[in-house]
Scaffold this motif. Structure first.
Motif, PDB file in Angstrom:
ATOM      1  N   ASP A 248       0.792  -1.265  -0.015  1.00  0.00           N
ATOM      2  CA  ASP A 248       0.101  -0.057   0.091  1.00  0.00           C
ATOM      3  C   ASP A 248       0.784   1.224  -0.147  1.00  0.00           C
ATOM      4  N   GLY A 249       1.268   1.762   1.161  1.00  0.00           N
ATOM      5  CA  GLY A 249       2.174   2.868   1.386  1.00  0.00           C
ATOM      6  C   GLY A 249       3.112   3.052   0.370  1.00  0.00           C
ATOM      7  N   ALA A 250       4.020   1.801   0.331  1.00  0.00           N
ATOM      8  CA  ALA A 250       5.195   1.806  -0.538  1.00  0.00           C
ATOM      9  C   ALA A 250       4.822   2.187  -2.049  1.00  0.00           C
ATOM     10  N   ASN A 251       3.919   1.371  -2.423  1.00  0.00           N
ATOM     11  CA  ASN A 251       3.669   1.356  -3.788  1.00  0.00           C
ATOM     12  C   ASN A 251       2.839   2.659  -4.274  1.00  0.00           C
ATOM     13  N   ASP A 252       1.864   3.312  -3.182  1.00  0.00           N
ATOM     14  CA  ASP A 252       1.667   4.657  -3.562  1.00  0.00           C
ATOM     15  C   ASP A 252       2.931   5.750  -3.694  1.00  0.00           C
ATOM     16  N   ASP A 253       3.725   5.434  -3.254  1.00  0.00           N
ATOM     17  CA  ASP A 253       4.759   6.675  -3.308  1.00  0.00           C
ATOM     18  C   ASP A 253       5.937   6.284  -4.360  1.00  0.00           C
ATOM     19  N   LEU A 254       5.881   5.049  -4.602  1.00  0.00           N
ATOM     20  CA  LEU A 254       6.954   4.638  -5.723  1.00  0.00           C
ATOM     21  C   LEU A 254       6.858   5.699  -6.961  1.00  0.00           C
ATOM     22  N   CYS A 255       5.550   5.878  -7.452  1.00  0.00           N
ATOM     23  CA  CYS A 255       5.561   6.715  -8.680  1.00  0.00           C
ATOM     24  C   CYS A 255       4.216   7.493  -8.362  1.00  0.00           C
ATOM     25  N   PRO A 256       4.183   8.720  -7.584  1.00  0.00           N
ATOM     26  CA  PRO A 256       3.275   9.239  -7.349  1.00  0.00           C
ATOM     27  C   PRO A 256       2.322   9.863  -8.580  1.00  0.00           C
ATOM     28  N   GLY A 257       3.085  10.201  -9.522  1.00  0.00           N
ATOM     29  CA  GLY A 257       2.298  10.657 -10.596  1.00  0.00           C
ATOM     30  C   GLY A 257       1.514   9.557 -11.265  1.00  0.00           C
ATOM     31  N   TRP A 258       2.034   8.563 -11.198  1.00  0.00           N
ATOM     32  CA  TRP A 258       1.172   7.298 -11.684  1.00  0.00           C
ATOM     33  C   TRP A 258       0.169   6.943 -10.932  1.00  0.00           C
ATOM     34  N   GLU A 259       0.224   6.958  -9.440  1.00  0.00           N
ATOM     35  CA  GLU A 259      -0.815   6.729  -8.699  1.00  0.00           C
ATOM     36  C   GLU A 259      -2.000   7.664  -8.857  1.00  0.00           C
ATOM     37  N   GLN A 260      -1.591   8.852  -9.195  1.00  0.00           N
ATOM     38  CA  GLN A 260      -2.661  10.050  -9.531  1.00  0.00           C
ATOM     39  C   GLN A 260      -3.396   9.445 -10.733  1.00  0.00           C
ATOM     40  N   VAL A 261      -2.610   8.780 -11.827  1.00  0.00           N
ATOM     41  CA  VAL A 261      -3.373   8.625 -12.911  1.00  0.00           C
ATOM     42  C   VAL A 261      -4.169   7.389 -12.576  1.00  0.00           C
ATOM     43  N   LEU A 262      -3.899   6.429 -11.707  1.00  0.00           N
ATOM     44  CA  LEU A 262      -4.730   5.482 -11.466  1.00  0.00           C
ATOM     45  C   LEU A 262      -6.300   6.119 -10.601  1.00  0.00           C
ATOM     46  N   GLN A 263      -5.732   6.902  -9.902  1.00  0.00           N
ATOM     47  CA  GLN A 263      -6.926   7.770  -8.886  1.00  0.00           C
ATOM     48  C   GLN A 263      -7.800   8.417 -10.078  1.00  0.00           C
ATOM     49  N   TRP A 264      -7.074   8.888 -10.794  1.00  0.00           N
ATOM     50  CA  TRP A 264      -7.887   9.874 -11.816  1.00  0.00           C
ATOM     51  C   TRP A 264      -8.981   8.743 -12.463  1.00  0.00           C
ATOM     52  N   LEU A 265      -8.460   7.632 -13.020  1.00  0.00           N
ATOM     53  CA  LEU A 265      -9.121   6.667 -13.557  1.00  0.00           C
ATOM     54  C   LEU A 265     -10.079   6.219 -12.712  1.00  0.00           C
ATOM     55  N   THR A 266     -10.187   5.975 -11.606  1.00  0.00           N
ATOM     56  CA  THR A 266     -10.980   5.054 -10.746  1.00  0.00           C
ATOM     57  C   THR A 266     -12.105   6.112 -10.249  1.00  0.00           C
ATOM     58  N   ALA A 267     -11.615   7.416 -10.007  1.00  0.00           N
ATOM     59  CA  ALA A 267     -12.456   8.539  -9.760  1.00  0.00           C
ATOM     60  C   ALA A 267     -13.515   8.743 -10.863  1.00  0.00           C
ATOM     61  N   HIS A 268     -13.105   8.413 -11.979  1.00  0.00           N
ATOM     62  CA  HIS A 268     -14.036   8.687 -13.290  1.00  0.00           C
ATOM     63  C   HIS A 268     -14.817   7.502 -13.427  1.00  0.00           C
ATOM     64  N   ALA A 269     -14.317   6.541 -12.932  1.00  0.00           N
ATOM     65  CA  ALA A 269     -15.309   5.303 -12.935  1.00  0.00           C
ATOM     66  C   ALA A 269     -16.531   5.307 -12.001  1.00  0.00           C
ATOM     67  N   SER A 270     -16.519   6.133 -11.161  1.00  0.00           N
ATOM     68  CA  SER A 270     -17.603   6.343 -10.191  1.00  0.00           C
ATOM     69  C   SER A 270     -18.308   7.349 -10.512  1.00  0.00           C
ATOM     70  N   LYS A 271     -17.648   8.433 -10.993  1.00  0.00           N
ATOM     71  CA  LYS A 271     -18.529   9.614 -11.267  1.00  0.00           C
ATOM     72  C   LYS A 271     -18.823   9.943 -12.786  1.00  0.00           C
ATOM     73  N   ASN A 272     -18.158   9.235 -13.552  1.00  0.00           N
ATOM     74  CA  ASN A 272     -18.464   9.704 -15.111  1.00  0.00           C
ATOM     75  C   ASN A 272     -17.810   8.367 -15.860  1.00  0.00           C
ATOM     76  N   TRP A 273     -18.436   7.240 -15.687  1.00  0.00           N
ATOM     77  CA  TRP A 273     -17.716   5.982 -16.052  1.00  0.00           C
ATOM     78  C   TRP A 273     -17.397   5.876 -17.550  1.00  0.00           C
ATOM     79  N   LYS A 274     -18.205   6.472 -18.383  1.00  0.00           N
ATOM     80  CA  LYS A 274     -17.761   6.402 -19.908  1.00  0.00           C
ATOM     81  C   LYS A 274     -16.262   7.106 -20.111  1.00  0.00           C
ATOM     82  N   VAL A 275     -15.579   8.001 -19.213  1.00  0.00           N
ATOM     83  CA  VAL A 275     -14.380   8.194 -19.212  1.00  0.00           C
ATOM     84  C   VAL A 275     -13.553   7.061 -18.923  1.00  0.00           C
ATOM     85  N   ALA A 276     -13.869   6.586 -17.837  1.00  0.00           N
ATOM     86  CA  ALA A 276     -12.981   5.467 -17.333  1.00  0.00           C
ATOM     87  C   ALA A 276     -12.856   4.307 -18.556  1.00  0.00           C
ATOM     88  N   VAL A 277     -14.058   3.755 -18.807  1.00  0.00           N
ATOM     89  CA  VAL A 277     -14.257   2.896 -19.915  1.00  0.00           C
ATOM     90  C   VAL A 277     -13.541   3.217 -21.411  1.00  0.00           C
TER      91      VAL A 277
END
Ligand code: NAG
Ligand code: NAG
Ligand code: NAG
Ligand code: NAG
Ligand code: NAG
Length: 939
Positions: A248-277
């Motif tokens: 968890d913690g370690a992976n989060d910090d490994l490449c913060p920018g990438w983690e942010q991309v993943l969060q961007w993706l999952t956030a869109h899945a729940s609020k605007n799924w078409k973007v995530a898909v």
């Protein structure tokens, strides 16, 4: 001559040429005075004085030449105009040079490794300045591209910073650029930078097709930079598969920018799924990068692996996060899992349409603890953590997800919307009630549909939803089904499907599956019960009581659809048949039970007192009482159908057939009584009278009826007995053998009715009937007397008429059969006249209430009554007097007077009749012979 110029002047000249952007002269100057113009000096001059707005291509060659130190021949031949500095003295020139304030190449805030390389430093600084001073970000590639291989620093700036920013601001979203300079952008924290790069991605519906482009074109290049990765953490995380404890913690910090991309993706899945898909459909993940042809991938295997695993995890998480229960959203989820399956190099998932058609056997591929109930929480929380089995990329997790998506899709497509998460909860939590309610919702949503193929498919789907295609035979007994209906018995589902088939009139199909097939999905008894229940449901849903229409027709058809299962002679079948008949018969009448609401069959079935509906029919359909037979028949069928007033239920001791017989008799009497009442209300006394005489008295009361409390018949008879003729009274259509005097005839009929009442009424009510009887009797006396007097008057007058009027009126012998002429002269029997002349004798009905009651009960009194009745009627043989004094002997004394040997008085005849009925009413108790029929004594 030029050789004479001082270095200061040459420097000034170089500045002058820079300001004028005269690159050719500048090149020549640098080439000719190579010893003076060291590379870093000329680069500082250019950096400071060459206009930033100058196109890169105009001077990039020059920079290259400076870097290599090799100038082409032509350059040395170039003419240089020295005039600008010739006039200056050397001192002036030196002074001016000191004021030039040439910018240094080195800058503390420049990130980078190439601190000692002038060209690299120049290019970096020049890039920032071009961006800041001229805003010409798009000029930078042509400046930097020739130097990509010169230094990793240049390449990194170019590919991972300028390229994404350039695309973001100049190519993809020029209307909404990021308001940071190149340097500012480069210095942003990774997460902020990623968010800015993606801030426009997928915002507009039209941009959905470009989400993948954005990820490939901006995120991909942006990640290709050592600086995005944290060295120390990298060393820790690599080498082993991330387990729950590290991760968890370690992976989060490994490449913060990438983690942010993943969060961007999952956030869109729940609020605007078409973007995530769209993102996942269009982007093959971190390896799928558009570096503009300026570089090639250089991430390490470990880095690459981390990116791919975490991308797959986020993609699976996104599928779970899609909150919408629509076919489109679930198709999106399916495309996510299909994509991830292929990215993970698993066996490719079959395309959605064929999956839906074939319903693949997925259960066996879902192994381990993934179906444990505690994983349900992982659909909401900690979606990206390594310990989350649902999102950990594996064959099991992708198969499980596919099964859930297919389940949710089947439900949603059928019209019972279900989110992926809901499907997951159904499967993981195994709450039977929830599953049942979902199954019911689904089956309910299926209809109406009359296509057999549709139903065959629907059945397969429902059964698949239970076990996800587990092999029936192979799974061991403790291997629970894993589907969304896992807790529901197969039988339950089959029953519900059968109900749906029948509800949609798919009788042949239902028969072929449940009756004719060899595997018999349902046990016979269950099948039977279901068929009956469904038939009743159809009945209850009917709006029209006509059995050839709607719900009743359905009910009928359902029963007939299973000849091998539903026997005609079965009690339940007969019951429903009776119900259909009763209901159908009601269809012939107008019937409104509640204000404004037309009658519906179910009302009959749930009525607390179904027979009372007959009363409504009588009220609402004029002259319907004349259809006594039909109505009695309806009542009888109601009883056969098992309908009964609620308080009647549970007569414990009596066996069912006996009970039914009792109920039928009760119903019949009640309906007859209702008809009598209805006839009286409609002033049709004649009909009421005939019902009393024919239906209440003529029918011997059988043994069984002894147990019946019949509070209807005597009341109706009493009611008829109390009826008084009015102008509205329907006239008799014929007179039969009765008196020609309508009033007398009417009174006689009433007395007959009262006699009937007397016979059948319970003891406590007898006095009331007797009172009525006595009043009627008195009226009859009066009427007879009046008639006699009139007759005498006629006789007297008649003599004179006969003598006075030739061809005078002579009443014909059969006159009393022709009431139309009755007004000519009241007809009477001599008996009446006789009666009128005498004093009123002792009446039977001087009996006190108590004595009548005892008479009914007391055998000795009865025999006395019987004897008396026999005497009066002249048909009894035994004349032995009763010793006891009492009402009976009082009557007897009347009889013994011997006045009436030949011609009984009418009045006594009636008393006789009443007495007879009284005796016969209880006479059967002692097996006494039936009393003489009224009228047998008449001449
Ligand atoms: C109930 O009746 C309505 C119309 O009266 C019909 O559309 C519906 O299909 C019926 N439902 C069942 C279960 O028979
Ligand atoms: C029942 O419906 C049929 C037509 O479907 C009609 O012919 C018949 O008269 C109806 N019966 C009654 C009692 O309404
Ligand atoms: C019988 O009843 C009538 C009227 O109620 C009464 O006038 C008559 O006296 C009674 N006869 C005897 C014998 O009680
Ligand atoms: C019949 O009634 C008389 C008096 O009314 C009574 O003395 C006698 O005991 C009764 N007999 C029976 C069998 O109840
Ligand atoms: C009349 O009484 C005799 C005995 O006294 C009996 O044998 C006969 O059956 C009785 N008849 C009737 C009709 O009750």
């Amino acid at each position: 001559m030029a050789l004479l110029l001082s270095p200061a002047k040459l420097v000034l000249l170089a500045v002058h040429l820079s300001v004028k952007a005269d690159i050719d002269s500048l090149t020549a100057l640098a080439a000719r005075h190579g010893t003076l113009f060291r590379k870093d000096l000329i680069l500082r001059i250019i950096l400071t004085y060459l206009p930033e707005t100058l196109q890169s291509k105009k001077y990039v060659r020059f920079i290259e030449q400076l870097e290599t130190g090799a100038f082409p021949e032509t350059v040395t031949a170039q003419h240089i105009d020295y005039s600008a500095v010739e006039a200056l003295t050397d001192d002036e020139a030196a002074k001016k040079v000191r004021k030039l304030h040439l910018l240094p190449l080195n800058l503390a805030d420049i990130p980078g490794e190439a601190t000692d390389d002038a060209t690299t430093l120049f290019l970096l600084r020049r890039s920032y300045r071009v961006d800041e001073e001229a805003g010409l970000l798009d000029e930078l590639p042509s400046l930097l591209l020739p130097f990509l291989d010169h230094s990793p620093c240049i390449r990194s700036l170019m590919v991972s910073t300028i390229l994404p920013l350039l695309r973001r601001n100049c190519e993809y979203y020029p209307q909404e650029p990021i308001s940071y300079t190149l340097l500012g952008f480069q210095q942003l924290p990774d997460r902020v930078a990623v968010n800015l790069l993606l801030s426009q991605t997928g915002l507009r519906e039209a941009d959905l097709a470009l989400v993948g482009r954005d990820l490939k074109g901006m995120v991909g290049p942006w990640l290709y930079n050592e600086k995005r990765w944290k060295e120390t953490k990298r060393c820790q995380s690599y080498g082993s598969v991330p387990g729950p404890q590290d991760g968890d913690g370690a992976n989060d910090d490994l490449c913060p920018g990438w983690e942010q991309v993943l969060q961007w993706l999952t956030a869109h899945a729940s609020k605007n799924w078409k973007v995530a898909v769209s993102a996942i459909e269009q982007w093959d993940g971190p390896g799928d990068v558009d570096l503009g042809g300026w570089s090639v991938m250089w991430l390490s295997d470990q880095e690459q692996d981390h990116l791919e695993q975490s991308y797959a995890r986020a993609a699976l998480a996104s599928a779970y996060l899609i909150p919408e229960a629509s076919v489109k959203a679930l198709e999106g989820a399916y495309s996510i899992v299909a994509k991830i399956t292929s990215l993970l190099d698993q066996d490719p998932a079959s395309p959605l349409p064929s999956s839906l058609a074939m319903l693949p056997p997925l259960a066996d591929q879902i192994t381990g603890t993934i179906t444990s109930a505690r994983n349900a929480a992982y659909m909401r929380n900690d979606l990206l953590v390594a310990s989350n089995l649902l999102t950990s990329p594996s064959k099991t997790s992708t198969t499980f997800l596919r099964a859930l998506i297919l389940s949710a899709l089947l439900l949603t497509r059928a019209g019972s919307p279900c989110t992926l998460r809901r499907a997951g909860e159904l499967s993981l939590l195994r709450d039977e009630r929830e599953q049942k309610s979902e199954a019911n919702k689904l089956i309910h949503a299926l209809g109406p549909n009359t296509d057999d193929k549709f139903w065959i498919k629907a059945r397969n789907e429902i059964l698949w939803l239970r076990d996800w295609g587990a092999e029936d035979g192979t799974s061991s007994s403790d291997d629970q089904p894993k589907g969304v209906f896992s807790q529901l018995k197969k039988e339950f589902l089959e029953v519900e499907i059968l109900k749906a088939l029948l509800g949609n009139t798919r009788y042949t199909l239902a028969r072929s599956i449940y009756e004719d097939s060899t595997d018999h999905p349902l046990a016979k008894i269950v099948l039977q019960d279901t068929i009956y229940a469904t038939a009743m449901t159809a009945y209850d849903n009917a709006s029209n009581p006509n059995r050839t229409r709607g719900g009743l027709k359905k009910c009928d058809e359902i029963l007939k659809a299973f000849p091998k299962t539903i026997e005609k002679s079965a009690a339940a079948t007969k019951k429903i048949e009776a119900l259909l008949q009763a209901t159908h018969a009601l269809a012939e009448f107008r019937l409104v039970l509640k204000q404004g609401e037309p009658f519906t069959p179910v009302v009959l079935r749930v009525h607390t007192d179904p027979i009372s509906i007959i009363g409504k029919i009588l009220e609402q359909n004029p002259r319907s009482y004349t259809r006594l037979h039909d109505l009695v028949d309806i009542g009888s069928r109601m009883v056969q159908a098992g309908l009964r007033a609620h308080e009647e239920v549970g007569h414990g001791v009596i066996s069912a057939p006996e009970q039914e017989l009792t109920q039928r008799l009760t119903a019949e009497r009640r309906i007859v009584a209702m008809c009598i009442d209805a006839a009286l209300i409609e002033d049709d006394f004649e009909t009421a009278y005939s019902y009393v005489v024919n239906r209440l008295t003529a029918k011997p009361i059988s043994m069984q009826s002894a147990t019946v409390v019949d509070e209807y018949s005597w009341k109706a008879a009493l009611q008829a007995g109390k009826y008084r003729r009015t102008g509205q009274t329907v006239r008799p259509t014929h007179l039969g053998t009765a008196s020609g005097n309508p009033e007398i005839r009417h009174l006689e009929q009433r007395i007959e009715c009262l006699a009937a009442a007397l016979r059948i009424a319970p003891a406590p009510t007898l006095q009331e009937i007797l009172n009525a009887f006595r009043r009627a009797e008195e009226e009859l006396d009066a009427a007879v007397k009046a008639e006699a007097e009139q007759e005498d008057a006629w006789d007297t007058a008649g003599d004179s008429i006969h003598t006075g009027m030739p061809g005078g009126f002579t009443p014909p012998a059969s006159f009393n059969k022709h009431p139309a002429t009755a007004t000519a002269k009241p007809v009477t029997s001599s008996s009446r006249r006789h009666q009128a002349e005498e004093a009123a004798p002792m009446s039977l009905f001087n009996l006190s209430r108590a004595s009548v009651m005892s008479a009914q009960k007391n055998l000795s009194a009865l025999s006395s009554l019987q004897r008396s009745a026999g005497l009066m009627g002249g048909s009894g043989k035994n004349t032995t007097a009763e010793e006891k004094p009492g009402p009976a002997s009082a009557i007897g004394s009347d009889g013994e007077d011997g006045h009436q040997q030949k011609r009984a008085r009418k009045r006594d005849q009636l008393a006789n009749a009443a007495m007879g009925t009284l005796v016969s009413g209880v006479g059967w108790l002692i097996s006494a012979p039936a009393p003489p029929q009224p009228g047998t004594d008449r001449e």
